[in-house]
Scaffold this motif. Structure first.
Motif, mmCIF file in Angstrom:
data_model
loop_
_atom_site.group_PDB
_atom_site.id
_atom_site.type_symbol
_atom_site.label_atom_id
_atom_site.label_comp_id
_atom_site.label_asym_id
_atom_site.label_seq_id
_atom_site.Cartn_x
_atom_site.Cartn_y
_atom_site.Cartn_z
ATOM 1 N N ASP A 74 -22.025 -22.574 13.963
ATOM 2 C CA ASP A 74 -23.372 -22.912 14.126
ATOM 3 C C ASP A 74 -24.489 -22.088 13.768
ATOM 4 O OD1 ASP A 74 -23.726 -21.040 16.278
ATOM 5 O OD2 ASP A 74 -22.423 -22.473 17.655
ATOM 6 N N PHE A 76 -28.806 -21.498 15.162
ATOM 7 C CA PHE A 76 -29.816 -22.127 15.943
ATOM 8 C C PHE A 76 -31.055 -21.106 15.846
ATOM 9 C CE2 PHE A 76 -26.180 -24.081 17.772
ATOM 10 C CZ PHE A 76 -26.403 -25.241 17.725
ATOM 11 N N ARG A 81 -36.592 -24.784 18.244
ATOM 12 C CA ARG A 81 -35.709 -25.718 18.742
ATOM 13 C C ARG A 81 -35.057 -26.546 17.788
ATOM 14 N NH1 ARG A 81 -37.102 -26.215 24.155
ATOM 15 N NH2 ARG A 81 -36.060 -28.426 24.184
ATOM 16 N N SER A 82 -34.580 -25.786 16.927
ATOM 17 C CA SER A 82 -33.574 -26.373 15.732
ATOM 18 C C SER A 82 -32.136 -25.716 15.324
ATOM 19 C CB SER A 82 -34.370 -26.655 14.537
ATOM 20 O OG SER A 82 -34.618 -25.147 14.121
ATOM 21 N N GLY A 83 -31.257 -26.586 14.664
ATOM 22 C CA GLY A 83 -29.976 -25.779 14.355
ATOM 23 C C GLY A 83 -29.179 -26.880 13.937
ATOM 24 N N TRP A 84 -28.115 -26.278 13.757
ATOM 25 C CA TRP A 84 -26.773 -27.124 13.433
ATOM 26 C C TRP A 84 -25.659 -26.802 14.167
ATOM 27 C CZ3 TRP A 84 -22.980 -24.679 10.957
ATOM 28 C CH2 TRP A 84 -23.325 -23.533 10.003
ATOM 29 N N SER A 85 -24.634 -27.561 14.306
ATOM 30 C CA SER A 85 -23.143 -27.143 14.661
ATOM 31 C C SER A 85 -22.111 -28.019 13.883
ATOM 32 C CB SER A 85 -23.042 -27.437 16.114
ATOM 33 O OG SER A 85 -21.832 -27.374 16.511
ATOM 34 N N ARG A 132 -27.074 -32.154 13.388
ATOM 35 C CA ARG A 132 -28.356 -31.356 13.244
ATOM 36 C C ARG A 132 -29.495 -31.633 14.179
ATOM 37 N NH1 ARG A 132 -30.316 -28.208 9.067
ATOM 38 N NH2 ARG A 132 -28.814 -28.947 7.583
#
Length: 136
Positions: A74, A76, A81-85, A132
């Motif tokens: 991931d 982040f 306050r965003s990101g992906w995994s 996302r």
């Protein structure tokens, strides 16, 4: 206070592109009948399988060879306050072919703790899922 967020699932190709951007993820496996998680360096191979390097006599090798495991990576940004995994699920196997091992020794994942008796573990990308999250 609740914040608005944009959350959506990612397709397989988008997941694989994101995995190529980061050098570290976590392998999830079973240790003594309990879930275990271990951070590892990795690389995606040409067939999109996850490849990691560890020591031949490690507990990890004994636990994962031939087992179905999960692998997660991931990225982040807490401030935004965003990101992906992304999660890859599939069967793990030791790389035993001498030519393939030699190739991976030259261009495979670079371990932060280079093992003296290193072996490579390949995780088949049978199921690739991701999501996302983007702050709004």
């Amino acid at each position: 206070m609740l914040h608005d967020v944009d959350f959506h699932a990612l397709g397989r190709q988008a997941c694989l592109r994101l995995l190529r951007r980061v050098p570290v993820g976590r392998i999830v496996y079973t240790r003594q009948a309990l879930p275990a998680v271990l951070p590892v360096n990795f690389r995606l191979d040409a067939d999109s399988s996850v490849v990691l390097r560890t020591t031949a006599g490690s507990e990890l090798v004994r636990a994962v060879d031939g087992a179905v495991v999960a692998f997660e990576a991931d990225e982040f940004d807490a401030a935004a306050r965003s990101g992906w995994s992304v999660v890859v699920t599939g069967r793990a196997a030791l790389v035993t072919d001498p030519a393939e091992r030699a190739c991976l020794a030259r261009c495979g994942p670079i371990s932060w703790m280079p093992p003296r008796d290193g072996v490579f573990v390949r995780i088949a990308p049978d199921l690739v899922t991701g999501r996302r999250l983007a702050g709004m």
